[in-house]
Design a protein around this motif. Structure first.
Motif, short mmCIF file in Angstrom:
data_model
loop_
_atom_site.label_atom_id
_atom_site.label_comp_id
_atom_site.label_asym_id
_atom_site.label_seq_id
_atom_site.Cartn_x
_atom_site.Cartn_y
_atom_site.Cartn_z
N GLY A 167 0.80 -1.23 0.00
CA GLY A 167 0.00 0.00 0.00
C GLY A 167 0.83 1.27 0.00
N ASN A 168 2.12 1.16 0.23
CA ASN A 168 2.99 2.33 0.18
C ASN A 168 3.18 2.77 -1.28
OD1 ASN A 168 3.25 2.00 2.92
ND2 ASN A 168 5.41 1.49 2.90
N THR A 169 3.72 3.97 -1.45
CA THR A 169 4.00 4.49 -2.78
C THR A 169 5.45 4.92 -2.85
OG1 THR A 169 1.71 5.27 -2.96
CG2 THR A 169 3.30 6.18 -4.53
N LEU A 170 6.16 4.42 -3.87
CA LEU A 170 7.54 4.82 -4.12
C LEU A 170 7.51 5.91 -5.18
CD1 LEU A 170 10.50 4.03 -3.38
CD2 LEU A 170 10.51 2.71 -5.51
N ILE A 171 8.14 7.05 -4.87
CA ILE A 171 8.09 8.20 -5.77
C ILE A 171 9.51 8.59 -6.16
CG2 ILE A 171 7.24 10.56 -6.07
CD1 ILE A 171 5.48 9.93 -3.50
N ASN A 172 9.73 8.75 -7.45
CA ASN A 172 11.03 9.12 -7.98
C ASN A 172 10.97 10.55 -8.53
OD1 ASN A 172 13.57 9.13 -9.31
ND2 ASN A 172 12.61 8.39 -11.17
N PHE A 173 11.56 11.48 -7.79
CA PHE A 173 11.73 12.85 -8.28
C PHE A 173 13.05 12.82 -9.04
CE2 PHE A 173 9.30 12.93 -4.39
CZ PHE A 173 8.21 13.72 -4.73
N GLY A 174 12.99 12.45 -10.31
CA GLY A 174 14.17 12.01 -11.04
C GLY A 174 15.05 13.07 -11.66
N PHE A 175 14.67 14.34 -11.61
CA PHE A 175 15.46 15.36 -12.31
C PHE A 175 15.47 16.65 -11.49
CE2 PHE A 175 16.67 18.17 -15.85
CZ PHE A 175 17.55 17.36 -16.54
N LYS A 176 15.82 16.52 -10.21
CA LYS A 176 15.90 17.71 -9.35
C LYS A 176 17.11 18.55 -9.70
CE LYS A 176 15.48 17.51 -4.99
NZ LYS A 176 15.60 17.18 -3.58
N ASN A 177 16.99 19.84 -9.46
CA ASN A 177 18.11 20.74 -9.64
C ASN A 177 18.73 20.60 -11.04
OD1 ASN A 177 20.02 22.68 -8.98
ND2 ASN A 177 21.29 21.27 -7.81
N LYS A 178 17.83 20.58 -12.03
CA LYS A 178 18.23 20.48 -13.45
C LYS A 178 19.06 19.24 -13.75
CE LYS A 178 17.30 25.08 -14.62
NZ LYS A 178 15.96 25.10 -15.04
N GLY A 179 18.73 18.13 -13.07
CA GLY A 179 19.39 16.85 -13.33
C GLY A 179 20.62 16.58 -12.51
N LYS A 180 20.94 17.47 -11.56
CA LYS A 180 22.13 17.27 -10.74
C LYS A 180 21.87 16.36 -9.54
CE LYS A 180 24.21 21.55 -12.16
NZ LYS A 180 24.51 22.93 -11.83
N GLU A 181 20.60 16.05 -9.27
CA GLU A 181 20.27 15.12 -8.19
C GLU A 181 18.90 14.49 -8.43
OE1 GLU A 181 19.09 16.99 -4.27
OE2 GLU A 181 20.01 18.72 -5.26
N ASN A 229 3.43 9.35 5.51
CA ASN A 229 4.61 9.25 6.36
C ASN A 229 5.75 8.64 5.57
OD1 ASN A 229 3.21 10.12 8.79
ND2 ASN A 229 2.21 8.12 8.70
N GLN A 230 6.91 9.27 5.58
CA GLN A 230 8.06 8.73 4.86
C GLN A 230 8.60 7.50 5.58
OE1 GLN A 230 11.17 11.43 3.76
NE2 GLN A 230 9.74 12.98 3.04
N VAL A 231 8.86 6.44 4.80
CA VAL A 231 9.48 5.25 5.36
C VAL A 231 10.84 4.99 4.70
CG1 VAL A 231 7.30 4.18 6.03
CG2 VAL A 231 8.22 3.71 3.78
N PHE A 232 11.14 5.76 3.64
CA PHE A 232 12.42 5.64 2.94
C PHE A 232 12.66 6.95 2.21
CE2 PHE A 232 14.78 4.59 -0.98
CZ PHE A 232 15.86 3.88 -0.46
N ASN A 233 13.91 7.44 2.25
CA ASN A 233 14.25 8.67 1.56
C ASN A 233 15.72 8.60 1.14
OD1 ASN A 233 14.90 11.34 0.78
ND2 ASN A 233 13.32 12.16 2.11
N LEU A 234 15.96 8.63 -0.16
CA LEU A 234 17.31 8.55 -0.70
C LEU A 234 17.51 9.68 -1.69
CD1 LEU A 234 20.01 6.94 -1.30
CD2 LEU A 234 18.71 5.82 -3.12
N THR A 235 18.57 10.45 -1.49
CA THR A 235 18.94 11.49 -2.46
C THR A 235 20.26 11.08 -3.09
OG1 THR A 235 17.82 13.24 -1.24
CG2 THR A 235 19.49 13.93 -2.79
N ILE A 236 20.29 11.10 -4.42
CA ILE A 236 21.48 10.74 -5.18
C ILE A 236 22.07 12.02 -5.76
CG2 ILE A 236 22.37 9.39 -7.11
CD1 ILE A 236 19.86 7.58 -6.74
#
Length: 138
Positions: free
Chosen positions: A81-95, A106-113
């Motif tokens: 029932g959770n949702t995984l969301i990919n904000f894939g092009f933050k900061n003009k593709g730098k992250e 409620n966040q259960v996982f948060n990863l910034t690349i």
């Protein structure tokens, strides 16, 4: 405008529940006042008999421009029932920022690349995958 990964969650009679990632950018149409202010994973219910569409769930409008992505992104509803969301092009593709939230937001996982070799770190799609088979003891 700018939706990605639209897929059917369930169909009940004349009602269709869909999930999508919305970059929220007005290209040729859309709400120009809201355009560019946020990106979000959003669930809609479409009633094909009544010809109506209702938003039933959304996540990330409160992040504002912090997680805005003018291109690329994805949302996946998981078996739990959770949702995984990919904000894939933050900061003009730098992250990229990949967040898993429960049904209550409620966040259960948060990863910034960040910090790739060529200063472009965009993630086109992110999927939650099972690492171990069910019969493996951890």
């Amino acid at each position: 405008m700018g939706q990605h990964g639209v897929y059917l969650l369930k169909e009940t009679g004349s009602k269709l529940d869909i999930l999508l990632y919305d970059n929220n950018i007005a290209v040729t149409n859309g709400d120009k006042k809201q355009s560019g202010k946020f990106s979000a994973a959003t669930e809609y219910q479409i009633d094909t008999k009544k010809k109506t569409i209702k938003q039933v769930w959304s996540y990330s409008k409160n992040f504002g421009k912090q997680n805005f992505t003018e291109v690329i992104g994805y949302a996946q509803r998981l078996k739990n029932g959770n949702t995984l969301i990919n904000f894939g092009f933050k900061n003009k593709g730098k992250e990229s920022n990949i967040i898993e939230v429960d049904a209550h937001g409620n966040q259960v996982f948060n990863l910034t690349i960040t910090n790739s070799a060529k200063d472009m770190t965009y993630v086109y799609r992110a999927y939650r995958m099972q690492f171990y088979p069910d019969n493996v003891t951890k």
